[in-house]
Design an enzyme around this catalytic site. Sequence first.
Site, PDB file in Angstrom:
ATOM      1  N   GLU A  63      23.657   0.010 -13.444  1.00 39.98           N
ATOM      2  CA  GLU A  63      22.559  -0.954 -13.370  1.00 39.98           C
ATOM      3  C   GLU A  63      22.192  -1.431 -14.766  1.00 39.98           C
ATOM      4  O   GLU A  63      21.962  -0.626 -15.666  1.00 39.98           O
ATOM      5  CB  GLU A  63      21.343  -0.320 -12.693  1.00 39.98           C
ATOM      6  N   GLU A 109      19.537  -3.336 -15.495  1.00 34.52           N
ATOM      7  CA  GLU A 109      18.096  -3.547 -15.704  1.00 34.52           C
ATOM      8  C   GLU A 109      17.299  -2.428 -15.054  1.00 34.52           C
ATOM      9  O   GLU A 109      17.290  -1.307 -15.527  1.00 34.52           O
ATOM     10  CB  GLU A 109      17.689  -4.923 -15.145  1.00 34.52           C
ATOM     11  N   GLY A 132      17.025  -3.421  -8.208  1.00 36.75           N
ATOM     12  CA  GLY A 132      17.504  -4.797  -8.305  1.00 36.75           C
ATOM     13  C   GLY A 132      16.394  -5.830  -8.171  1.00 36.75           C
ATOM     14  O   GLY A 132      15.206  -5.537  -8.326  1.00 36.75           O
ATOM     15  N   ILE A 147      11.700 -18.512   0.051  1.00 32.18           N
ATOM     16  CA  ILE A 147      11.124 -18.366  -1.291  1.00 32.18           C
ATOM     17  C   ILE A 147      10.126 -19.487  -1.567  1.00 32.18           C
ATOM     18  O   ILE A 147       9.001 -19.242  -2.023  1.00 32.18           O
ATOM     19  CB  ILE A 147      12.231 -18.353  -2.364  1.00 32.18           C
ATOM     20  N   HIS A 200      -1.236  -3.571  26.116  1.00 27.69           N
ATOM     21  CA  HIS A 200      -2.240  -4.631  26.055  1.00 27.69           C
ATOM     22  C   HIS A 200      -3.533  -4.066  25.493  1.00 27.69           C
ATOM     23  O   HIS A 200      -3.926  -2.967  25.854  1.00 27.69           O
ATOM     24  CB  HIS A 200      -2.496  -5.175  27.469  1.00 27.69           C
TER      25      HIS A 200
END
Length: 458
Positions: A33, A35, A39, A178, A437
Amino acid sequence: MSKYDIIVLGSGPGGYVTAIRASQLGFKTAVIEKESLGGVCLNWGCIPTKALLKSAQVFDYLKHAEDYGLTVKGADKDFTKVVERSRGVADGMSKGVQFLMKKNKIDVINGFGKLKPGKKVDVDGTEYSADHIIIATGARSRELPNLKQDGKKVIGYREAMSLKTQPKSMIVVGSGAIGVEFAHFYNAMGTDVTIVEFLPHLVPLEDEDVSKQFEKSFKKAGIKVMTSSSVEKLDTSGKIVKATVKTQKGEETLEAEIVLSAVGIASNIQNIGLEDVGIVVDRDKIMVNDWYQTNIPGYYAIGDVVPGPALAHVASAEGITCVEKIAGLHVEPIDYGNIPGCTYATPEIASVGMTEKQAKEAGYELKVGKFPFSASGKASAAGTKDGFVKVIFDAKYGEWLGCHMIGAGVTDMIAEAVLGRKLETTGHEVLKAIHPHPTMSEAVMEAVADAYDEVIHL
């Protein structure tokens, strides 16, 4: 040189889930990875945006407290603290992934990984090898030539969730998940928002009835909606951005402090060594088979870098399928016709399967049912009567072809339709499954009843 059974390149919801499943299956596993663990999804996407949207929802409740018989004086927002809360949620989730890596004895290698021939990966000058290398490098905000992002006046999703100050006005280009989520958030915070969509409807991949309802809700909330329109050019030379928008009636100039480009994503496949290894790529996607094997033995790819829906839950499912196949388990290919899609604006949207238009074009004779939340007791009590559930069945055999929802909390309801379709349930079986319900979810049963002319509450 360190040797592993499986190395995963990338630690998003595709990568870290793949690594954990690989470890569970007994493979010596490492994740590379560059960073933060988790992710884009955990750090700059799915999770922090939901934190922003929750703040927007609470603020909206405060502004409409009188609708619930309550008096709230002086309610206001602190934009900086709203953003800080979102970042704190993201940090917490990333630390959770760190814990899962340790728990599952997965090595985390920090740095930029580049594929090498012979099942090797170079990470900033250090080589690692594995029997199986799985590419899960995800995607980033896509840039258009006429919408060059400078990170200040023309921004992508990453900057949109970490602005230091709230803009007075914003143009959002693109109305996928987005775009509409950020349009809703900033509008709820008090920013003057205009959304520009090239196609005739907002959220254009959704069923047309859903798109039309969504547009009504956005306009009711005070968002300016421009469909069948495109941003042709931007002038960022002054303090205010000037956007030239081509509409069906001609060109129009819009002004705003910020332009958010939300025109999709681009796969992260540049400079990771695909050419050196000889892995076949089509446009910006890595070509794979049903088990996510590339054309080069020992190299695999999952998630946003392969064809298919660019969704976190899809990436996770692909990774699990990939490593289970490597382990020799009996696995079935993923059914891409049964992938749920969710949009978390207000109102929320959730859907799975065919739209009504797609089902008709496929030649099915249909039974279509719709139940509006305006007829729902739970929705009335909650003050969230906008929206509906729509179901589509094959009239001949009873197959559940599609389910489309718009309204409060529907993203938490769509799994019923996904599971029902997976188990090949029929409309009559849904009707005979007693729904509680009052709930929002009983609208699914009522919509099915409407399709079969048995609806009670309409």
